[in-house]
Each structure stands twice: as C-alpha cells, then as structure tokens.
Design an enzyme around this catalytic site. Structure first.
Site, short mmCIF file in Angstrom:
data_model
loop_
_atom_site.label_atom_id
_atom_site.label_comp_id
_atom_site.label_asym_id
_atom_site.label_seq_id
_atom_site.Cartn_x
_atom_site.Cartn_y
_atom_site.Cartn_z
N THR A 176 -81.68 -24.92 29.99
CA THR A 176 -80.70 -25.32 31.01
C THR A 176 -79.57 -26.10 30.34
O THR A 176 -79.82 -26.86 29.39
CB THR A 176 -81.40 -26.18 32.06
OG1 THR A 176 -82.38 -25.37 32.73
CG2 THR A 176 -80.42 -26.72 33.10
N GLY A 177 -78.37 -25.94 30.88
CA GLY A 177 -77.23 -26.69 30.36
C GLY A 177 -76.14 -25.76 29.86
O GLY A 177 -76.28 -24.53 29.91
N THR A 212 -74.98 -25.21 26.78
CA THR A 212 -75.28 -24.43 25.58
C THR A 212 -76.21 -23.26 25.94
O THR A 212 -75.99 -22.12 25.49
CB THR A 212 -75.93 -25.32 24.50
OG1 THR A 212 -75.25 -26.58 24.45
CG2 THR A 212 -75.86 -24.67 23.14
N GLY A 251 -81.04 -26.24 24.80
CA GLY A 251 -80.21 -27.27 24.19
C GLY A 251 -80.92 -28.61 24.14
O GLY A 251 -82.13 -28.72 24.42
N ALA A 252 -80.17 -29.65 23.81
CA ALA A 252 -80.72 -31.01 23.77
C ALA A 252 -79.57 -32.00 23.92
O ALA A 252 -78.41 -31.67 23.66
CB ALA A 252 -81.45 -31.25 22.45
N ASP A 253 -79.92 -33.19 24.31
CA ASP A 253 -78.94 -34.28 24.39
C ASP A 253 -78.89 -35.08 23.09
O ASP A 253 -77.85 -35.62 22.73
CB ASP A 253 -79.26 -35.19 25.57
CG ASP A 253 -79.19 -34.42 26.87
OD1 ASP A 253 -78.11 -33.89 27.18
OD2 ASP A 253 -80.22 -34.30 27.56
N LYS A 307 -84.02 -34.84 26.01
CA LYS A 307 -83.52 -33.81 26.90
C LYS A 307 -83.52 -34.35 28.33
O LYS A 307 -84.09 -35.39 28.61
CB LYS A 307 -84.40 -32.56 26.80
CG LYS A 307 -84.26 -31.87 25.44
CD LYS A 307 -85.02 -30.56 25.35
CE LYS A 307 -84.86 -29.64 26.49
NZ LYS A 307 -83.47 -29.33 26.86
N GLY A 361 -79.40 -32.58 32.14
CA GLY A 361 -79.18 -31.70 33.29
C GLY A 361 -80.28 -31.79 34.32
O GLY A 361 -80.35 -30.94 35.22
N GLU A 399 -88.44 -27.85 31.60
CA GLU A 399 -88.19 -27.59 30.17
C GLU A 399 -89.42 -27.94 29.35
O GLU A 399 -89.82 -27.21 28.44
CB GLU A 399 -86.98 -28.41 29.70
CG GLU A 399 -85.67 -27.93 30.32
CD GLU A 399 -84.48 -28.85 30.08
OE1 GLU A 399 -84.69 -30.02 29.70
OE2 GLU A 399 -83.35 -28.40 30.28
#
Ligand code: 5RP
Length: 229
Positions: A36-37, A39, A90-92, A102, A105, A111
């Site tokens: 999710t997100g 990317t 993706g990742a933060d 993560k 979002g 996830e």
C-alpha cells in the site's frame, strides 16, 4: 511521466526494479502480495501488463485492491490462498538490517499479516527512507478504538509521545496512534513490547520479520540490499 517529482522518479525506478526482480519467478499459479502507498501504486501499474503470467494477488488495503481490480488483476482473500510467493511493499523508514517502520498509510496490520505469510518480502523505497536509527518517522500503532487512551498511556511509559491520527479509521475499523520521539535502538524488543500492550492490534515495526530484499532508489541508480542471516 516527465512531470514526476524527483522523489516520484525514484519510486517509479524501484517499482520497475521490483518488476524486473519478480518477473522471472512468476508461474501460472503464483500469488503476488501487494502493498500500500504511492510506491506500491507505481508497482501495481507496472504489474498490470504481466497479469497473464501469474494467478493473482492478495492486497494489503482496500485502496490497493481497487487499483488492482481496475487493471483486471484478480485479488483473492488471503484465507483462500495456500501460499504467497512474494510480497512487494514500500516503507516509511529502513535501516541497514532491513528492519522497517511502516504504516504511514494506515495499512500496517494487513501489511504485517501478508508479510508473515509471504515466502519473500521485497521492500521498495526511495533513498529518503534510509536511516541509521529508526524512529524519526513517528511509529504507527493500530489500536482497538476503546483502548486508545490506555494504549497511549502505556506508550508514554515506553518513552514515546503518542498522537492520535484524528479522523483515520483503518480498513479493520481501528484507530492509529503515531508515536513521536522514539530513537529505536532495539527494534525487535520494542516491536514485541508494544504488541504486548492490551488493545494494540499491531505496530509498524517490521523487525521480527524484516524485509528479505530492499530495492533502494537513489540518484545513482537502484541499489539492492539483502538481509544478513
Ligand atoms: O506502510 C505503508 C502504508 O501503510 C507504506 O508502505 C509507506 O507509508 C510508504 O508509503 P509511500 O510509498 O507512499 O512512501
């Protein structure tokens, strides 16, 4: 694509690198896990032309499921599949051990569930996500709504400064606390400690099960990192 921001160009580059990475592994019965997100959204668009090469997907959010269905890609309930060959998300934040934060979002729980099922977790991130020490990005914690104040008090005892993500309801009907002020030197132990608080569904630390592969988009090209055993 010429109107993309520099960061979005890196996100697109890592999404393409993930396509190149998974394409040789795709079989007619392959299930691909989808994150999710923004990317992950680039990845979904690039996956669409390959939809004849694999069976279908499981998605970590309603938003990603809708995007996949819009491309005519099958989206299965996770309970209906025996195996997820690869999960791409993706990742933060990521550190050199491929431990992640993560949940920016608000999709962290689904996830983490798909991560737990997947044979391989491929993280795709631009270089702004790379950190020496996790915690500059506020750590998301998904909580059962009635436990929010209790969990917040417990998070303060762990040294954090939790902030309610006002107005956000997760796909699971829960709330998010974003924990500021953490300098996370032992991600595994903090992940377990927070998950031990009654009322926590899960938190956005992916340390017990880090990524297996990180594709990091940099101005000098996509760099590939693999988790050390
Ligand atoms: O964990 C996530 C969603 O819950 C995302 O992977 C994370 O927030 C990164 O998002 P983006 O690709 O938009 O930077």
């Amino acid at each position: 694509m010429s109107d993309l921001s520099p960061q979005d160009r890196l996100k697109l580059a890592v999404a393409q690198a993930a396509i190149d990475y998974i394409k040789p592994k795709l079989e007619p019965d392959t299930i691909v896990g989808i994150g999710t997100g923004s990317t992950a959204a680039f990845f979904i668009d690039l996956l669409a032309p390959l939809k004849g090469l694999f069976d279908g997907t499981v998605a970590s959010s309603e938003a990603s499921a809708e995007q996949l269905k819009g491309h005519g890609i099958s989206v299965y309930d996770l309970n209906a599949v025996d195996n997820v060959a690869v999960y791409v998300d993706g990742a933060d934040e990521t550190n050199a051990q491929l431990e992640l934060i993560k949940g920016g979002g608000a999709a962290l729980t689904r996830e983490k569930i798909i991560t737990a099922v997947a044979d391989e977790f491929v993280c795709i991130a631009d270089e702004s996500k790379w950190v020496d020490t996790l915690g500059a990005f506020p750590l998301p914690v998904e909580v059962i709504p009635m436990a929010r104040a209790h969990v917040a008090r417990e998070l303060v005892k762990l040294g954090g400064d939790p902030v309610y993500r006002d107005g956000v309801v997760t796909d699971n009907g829960n709330h998010i606390l974003d924990v500021h002020g953490l300098h996370i030197h032992n991600p595994k132990s903090l992940e377990r400690a927070i998950n031990g608080i009654v009322g926590v569904v899960t938190n956005g630390l992916f340390a017990d099960r880090p990524a297996d592969v990180l594709l990091l988009g940099t101005e000098n090209g996509v760099k590939t990192f693999t988790a050390r055993a």
